[in-house]
Design a protein around this motif. Sequence first.
Motif, mmCIF file in Angstrom:
data_model
loop_
_atom_site.group_PDB
_atom_site.id
_atom_site.type_symbol
_atom_site.label_atom_id
_atom_site.label_comp_id
_atom_site.label_asym_id
_atom_site.label_seq_id
_atom_site.Cartn_x
_atom_site.Cartn_y
_atom_site.Cartn_z
ATOM 1 N N HIS A 1 0.845 -1.202 0.000
ATOM 2 C CA HIS A 1 0.000 0.000 0.000
ATOM 3 C C HIS A 1 0.886 1.260 0.000
ATOM 4 C CE1 HIS A 1 -3.028 2.898 1.240
ATOM 5 N NE2 HIS A 1 -3.946 1.990 0.979
ATOM 6 N N PRO A 2 0.466 2.281 -0.754
ATOM 7 C CA PRO A 2 1.254 3.519 -0.815
ATOM 8 C C PRO A 2 1.576 4.137 0.547
ATOM 9 C CG PRO A 2 -0.345 3.507 -2.584
ATOM 10 C CD PRO A 2 -0.632 2.284 -1.748
ATOM 11 N N ASN B 1 4.519 0.120 -5.109
ATOM 12 C CA ASN B 1 3.245 0.432 -4.487
ATOM 13 C C ASN B 1 2.010 0.172 -5.324
ATOM 14 O OD1 ASN B 1 5.404 2.812 -3.517
ATOM 15 N ND2 ASN B 1 4.333 1.704 -1.906
ATOM 16 N N THR B 2 2.192 -0.279 -6.564
ATOM 17 C CA THR B 2 1.032 -0.680 -7.354
ATOM 18 C C THR B 2 1.365 -1.978 -8.094
ATOM 19 O OG1 THR B 2 1.664 0.525 -9.361
ATOM 20 C CG2 THR B 2 0.304 1.715 -7.757
ATOM 21 N N LEU B 3 0.316 -2.701 -8.438
ATOM 22 C CA LEU B 3 0.490 -3.930 -9.195
ATOM 23 C C LEU B 3 1.104 -3.631 -10.560
ATOM 24 C CD1 LEU B 3 0.084 -6.955 -9.390
ATOM 25 C CD2 LEU B 3 -2.340 -6.543 -9.928
ATOM 26 N N HIS C 1 -3.315 -4.317 0.161
ATOM 27 C CA HIS C 1 -2.436 -3.338 -0.474
ATOM 28 C C HIS C 1 -2.984 -2.808 -1.791
ATOM 29 C CE1 HIS C 1 0.492 -4.120 2.555
ATOM 30 N NE2 HIS C 1 0.614 -5.388 2.229
ATOM 31 N N THR C 2 -3.891 -3.528 -2.409
ATOM 32 C CA THR C 2 -4.246 -3.232 -3.798
ATOM 33 C C THR C 2 -5.726 -2.947 -4.048
ATOM 34 O OG1 THR C 2 -4.606 -5.573 -4.288
ATOM 35 C CG2 THR C 2 -2.374 -4.731 -4.611
ATOM 36 N N TRP C 3 -6.588 -3.152 -3.087
ATOM 37 C CA TRP C 3 -8.042 -3.091 -3.347
ATOM 38 C C TRP C 3 -8.492 -1.748 -3.898
ATOM 39 C CZ3 TRP C 3 -11.731 0.161 -1.219
ATOM 40 C CH2 TRP C 3 -11.280 1.010 -0.196
ATOM 41 N N VAL D 1 -13.588 -4.451 1.547
ATOM 42 C CA VAL D 1 -13.133 -5.078 0.306
ATOM 43 C C VAL D 1 -14.147 -6.117 -0.179
ATOM 44 C CG1 VAL D 1 -11.288 -6.368 -0.813
ATOM 45 C CG2 VAL D 1 -10.734 -4.734 1.012
ATOM 46 N N ASP D 2 -14.480 -6.041 -1.461
ATOM 47 C CA ASP D 2 -15.373 -7.026 -2.078
ATOM 48 C C ASP D 2 -14.526 -8.254 -2.411
ATOM 49 O OD1 ASP D 2 -17.056 -8.560 -3.621
ATOM 50 O OD2 ASP D 2 -17.869 -6.860 -4.734
ATOM 51 N N LEU D 3 -14.395 -9.147 -1.432
ATOM 52 C CA LEU D 3 -13.442 -10.255 -1.546
ATOM 53 C C LEU D 3 -13.857 -11.289 -2.589
ATOM 54 C CD1 LEU D 3 -12.773 -10.506 2.264
ATOM 55 C CD2 LEU D 3 -11.043 -9.944 0.551
#
Lengths: 279, 279
Positions: free
Chosen positions: B149-150, B160-162, B184-186, B231-233
């Motif tokens: 995560h940033p 910090n990003t995919l 970290h990415t949601w 988060v929409d897991l």
Amino acid sequence: MTGYDVQVNGLSINLATVRQQYGFAAAVDACLAQGITAIAPWRDQVEAIGLEEAARIVRLNGLRVTGYCRGGMFPATDRAGLDAALDDNKRAIDEAAALGADCLVLVVGGLPGASKDIIAARGMVADGIAAILPHARAARMPLAIEPLHPMFAADRSCVNTLEQALDLCDVLGDGVGVAIDVYHTWWDPKLRPQIARAGRGKRILAHHICDWLAITRDLLLDRGMMGDGVVDLKRFRADIERAGYHGPQEVEIFSALNWWKRPGEEVIATCIERFRTVC
Amino acid sequence: MTGYDVQVNGLSINLATVRQQYGFAAAVDACLAQGITAIAPWRDQVEAIGLEEAARIVRLNGLRVTGYCRGGMFPATDRAGLDAALDDNKRAIDEAAALGADCLVLVVGGLPGASKDIIAARGMVADGIAAILPHARAARMPLAIEPLHPMFAADRSCVNTLEQALDLCDVLGDGVGVAIDVYHTWWDPKLRPQIARAGRGKRILAHHICDWLAITRDLLLDRGMMGDGVVDLKRFRADIERAGYHGPQEVEIFSALNWWKRPGEEVIATCIERFRTVC
């Protein structure tokens, strides 16, 4: 005009920086006393003194208002909530125009209610800005979309990168741009090319500064004074200038843990000193 | 194999999730007691019991090790620091191989010393991974770059990003991939296309789950249990599956404020229940 000796050019104080110390009028006095003639007030600060009186103080002192905080908060759980948000944004546009602000800053809002659908929230934001844009254009009030740090994606803003904000501007057309805050964007691997892109499109409406503290103790209220953190502020500003934006740097520091506890005069003096040395 | 009745397929427990409750052996026992046969241990947990004993426990129980935490931390202020980091990473690769791990997770490191140059730090990361990659390839140990995560850009990871991690993979070639953690990415506006890109490149080496709490009280140690946040897991996992990754979901929860204070048995039971209902 009151009795300051040296005017501090290129520096604006966002009044959130001294919100615990001063109301609107006292904050203006404190800025003028140290030669600062640019400010960015918040709606609650203006409401407390009254819009007409705030506008009178701005005019009387020849102040530049680098931004008005804030519109936005579009995502809602139902039609009534959305309509209320749109109405409120139109009022904010009118207030910004009355103050002669450079732009209305938009903090667009996060997930509404118990929603987990950030893609839907982003759609509401795009629709919401599109809905108020005719009103903003008629008032000649530019809307500055402020991408917020990803740690605020849930509760404050689902627009989280400069690239995303500029993509939104491309869709919306004239009358919108971006407020680029070092706190929210310094980490971004695509920052430099996106600042350049913002400049090419004449989208840079404001440049906010503070610093990211290496040890951050609170997500919202622990922003650092310029020079106390990890952001290369001179380089950041050079990128902003290279992109063609030469407006003031606006200091916006939310700091319940430090600066809000100090005398306002000291905070403003420190902003000036750091602006001259590290920005 | 010990006496559990129902095996829980598709779920791995990162042992950080119960690090305050159990050492390595006790954590394995607690997982097996509830039918979990996949784990991801940390180096300090393995060191405490000894690598050979840890590897023996893994083999004896037929455990899958979905990742070994962690290598990385490349940026350094001088040559000696960099060399030490490279040596340490090679040892981590060997340990991961001894445990038969699916991958070595890399948390790449932030700004070294008092540096404010994140672009230079990112260069050190690329160079560092390139330097250990021959060792990893020889050991047949995939390196999983984990974008963080940033909010961790300064102190833990300047990847910090995919998208940024995948760009790095493109430069580095075979033997590297990504660990995709929902925490970290949601928030990332480019998440879905970048997951798809990761799948096309066969880069997805691990999928970590937990949840982002709407009210997050600590940047590092306030992760949520699946279902307790925003988060929409299910949607996230659907994107991961669509990209061709069908490995376990690995629960990694750092929670000094909640889950680390509860009995380990309760934490693991809750992970299983939530895995079955909201993931």
